[in-house]
Write a protein that holds these residues in place. Structure first.
Motif, PDB file in Angstrom:
ATOM      1  N   GLU A  62       0.855  -1.194   0.000  1.00 37.71           N
ATOM      2  CA  GLU A  62       0.000   0.000   0.000  1.00 37.71           C
ATOM      3  C   GLU A  62       0.890   1.243   0.000  1.00 37.71           C
ATOM      4  OE1 GLU A  62      -3.505   2.101   2.706  1.00 37.71           O
ATOM      5  OE2 GLU A  62      -2.832   0.061   3.163  1.00 37.71           O
ATOM      6  N   GLU A  63       0.610   2.173  -0.892  1.00 40.35           N
ATOM      7  CA  GLU A  63       1.447   3.362  -1.003  1.00 40.35           C
ATOM      8  C   GLU A  63       1.155   4.354   0.120  1.00 40.35           C
ATOM      9  OE1 GLU A  63       2.998   4.315  -5.239  1.00 40.35           O
ATOM     10  OE2 GLU A  63       0.807   4.455  -5.320  1.00 40.35           O
ATOM     11  N   GLU A  64       2.208   5.050   0.548  1.00 39.44           N
ATOM     12  CA  GLU A  64       2.099   6.106   1.546  1.00 39.44           C
ATOM     13  C   GLU A  64       2.304   7.447   0.837  1.00 39.44           C
ATOM     14  OE1 GLU A  64       1.651   8.752   4.022  1.00 39.44           O
ATOM     15  OE2 GLU A  64       1.221   6.710   4.728  1.00 39.44           O
ATOM     16  N   PRO A  65       1.249   8.280   0.744  1.00 38.27           N
ATOM     17  CA  PRO A  65       1.357   9.535  -0.016  1.00 38.27           C
ATOM     18  C   PRO A  65       2.505  10.442   0.409  1.00 38.27           C
ATOM     19  CG  PRO A  65      -0.943   9.062   0.469  1.00 38.27           C
ATOM     20  CD  PRO A  65      -0.125   8.045   1.226  1.00 38.27           C
ATOM     21  N   THR A  66       2.843  10.445   1.705  1.00 38.41           N
ATOM     22  CA  THR A  66       3.932  11.324   2.151  1.00 38.41           C
ATOM     23  C   THR A  66       5.296  10.842   1.665  1.00 38.41           C
ATOM     24  OG1 THR A  66       4.191  10.127   4.246  1.00 38.41           O
ATOM     25  CG2 THR A  66       2.641  11.989   4.213  1.00 38.41           C
TER      26      THR A  66
ATOM     27  N   ARG B 200       7.218   5.329  -6.308  1.00 36.74           N
ATOM     28  CA  ARG B 200       5.864   4.840  -6.528  1.00 36.74           C
ATOM     29  C   ARG B 200       5.942   3.331  -6.695  1.00 36.74           C
ATOM     30  NH1 ARG B 200       2.008   8.664  -7.561  1.00 36.74           N
ATOM     31  NH2 ARG B 200       0.684   6.931  -6.863  1.00 36.74           N
TER      32      ARG B 200
ATOM     33  N   THR C  54      -2.841  13.501   9.435  1.00 39.83           N
ATOM     34  CA  THR C  54      -2.980  12.073   9.148  1.00 39.83           C
ATOM     35  C   THR C  54      -2.132  11.263  10.128  1.00 39.83           C
ATOM     36  OG1 THR C  54      -1.108  11.992   7.611  1.00 39.83           O
ATOM     37  CG2 THR C  54      -3.274  12.609   6.702  1.00 39.83           C
TER      38      THR C  54
ATOM     39  N   ASN D 221      12.104  17.183   1.079  1.00 42.22           N
ATOM     40  CA  ASN D 221      10.949  16.294   1.027  1.00 42.22           C
ATOM     41  C   ASN D 221      10.780  15.496   2.308  1.00 42.22           C
ATOM     42  OD1 ASN D 221       9.624  16.559  -1.593  1.00 42.22           O
ATOM     43  ND2 ASN D 221      11.550  15.866  -2.475  1.00 42.22           N
TER      44      ASN D 221
ATOM     45  N   TYR E 156       5.653   9.539  -1.580  1.00 38.11           N
ATOM     46  CA  TYR E 156       5.648   9.496  -3.045  1.00 38.11           C
ATOM     47  C   TYR E 156       6.970  10.005  -3.615  1.00 38.11           C
ATOM     48  CZ  TYR E 156       0.574   8.632  -3.508  1.00 38.11           C
ATOM     49  OH  TYR E 156      -0.678   8.088  -3.488  1.00 38.11           O
TER      50      TYR E 156
END
Length: 311
Positions: free
Chosen positions: A52-56, A62, A230, A188, A58
């Protein structure tokens, strides 16, 4: 064991890399870094990174979406994950063989091959060591170096944690010789949105500490909604109390929809045994667990106070 792992990588045409749920930069760094090393060394192989990807995160990488059928006759490598329950995407069991590479205590020795080094500051450090000791069997790339460097920097708290060793510093220095934008990477990793900084300010104004040096923070669902934070953003703040003079150990209780996340940190007292008592685990000075009521949180805090008083 490192040579056995390299031999297995050579043997398979399809390799699928997993890591733990709720990933941090070291999870992404070790998973993605090893994937990029394999791609650079064996361009004819098919390599996937899944979960499952973690948006923070990215900015790091990906991930791939694959069908169950891809696991047939595939080698599965699980990075930075101590126990099977925390492996993100339980389809890892569908692979023909499984390799575990991790730096947490080996409480759940799963897999056909296991390489666990609890003295490594990060799993990303282990992946670089795999490359470094391969004597030319593996190739490093700029993309791999960027990911491994990020994982090492993150899991050592920017080299502040006691887990940082001479090898850690040497490997990080060698990775810096590759071509990637370190400033952009740091931005980032460590820049925070305004709402997260406001929550950080709230935490610093409202944490409780007792005479023994035990501190706690309770973040309810309502509070997190107020700050629009989040779970992943909140987890980034757990270490901020480390700069408070007089604190020996601390715990964050972070309420979610169906459970309360418990995040332990320590400046000396060993706390992963306490995390294991509540179904979790982790490193001696950084561990976590899950509970299901605020009454249970009271007991966790009492246990932490007893533990610290005894050390």
């Amino acid at each position: 064991m490192k040579q056995h792992i390299i031999d297995k990588i050579k043997q398979y045409d399809t390799i699928i890399l997993h890591r733990h749920v709720r990933p941090d930069p070291d999870a992404y760094g070790s998973q993605g870094g090893l994937a990029e090393i394999i791609k650079a060394t064996f361009p004819e192989k098919t390599v996937y990174t899944v979960g499952e990807e973690e948006p923070t995160l990215y900015f790091m990488r990906r991930l791939d979406q694959i069908e169950d059928s891809v696991y047939e006759n595939a080698l599965v490598i699980v990075c930075d994950t101590a126990n099977q329950a925390r492996i993100c995407d339980q389809r890892y069991k569908l692979g023909k063989e499984i390799i575990k590479i991790d730096h947490h205590p080996n409480e759940d020795p799963y897999g056909d091959l296991l390489w666990v080094d609890v003295d490594a500051a990060a799993c990303s450090q282990m992946i670089y060591e795999l490359y470094k000791t391969s004597e030319g069997q593996l190739k490093m790339s700029d993309a791999a170096a960027r990911l491994l460097y990020a994982g090492i920097v993150s899991d050592t708290g920017r080299f502040l944690y006691s887990s940082t060793t001479i090898d850690t510093m040497q490997y990080a220095g060698e990775l810096m010789q590759y071509t990637f934008d370190r400033q952009e990477l740091f931005n980032n990793m460590y820049e925070k949105d305004a709402h997260v900084l406001k929550l950080e300010g709230y935490i610093l104004q409202h944490f409780d500490i007792d005479d023994s040096g035990v501190a706690e923070v309770r973040l309810t669902k309502e509070l997190l909604q107020k700050f629009q934070a989040t779970q992943a953003e909140t987890s980034l703040l757990v270490s901020i109390l480390g700069s408070v003079k007089g604190i020996r150990s601390w715990v964050f209780f972070i309420e979610e929809e169906d459970q309360i996340r418990v995040r332990f940190r320590s400046k000396g007292p060993v706390i992963n045994g306490l995390a294991m008592k509540y179904g979790g685990g982790g490193h001696p000075l950084a561990a976590g667990a899950s509970i299901y009521s605020w009454k249970e949180a009271d007991q966790v805090l009492a246990d932490l106070k007893t533990l610290v008083a005894g050390q």
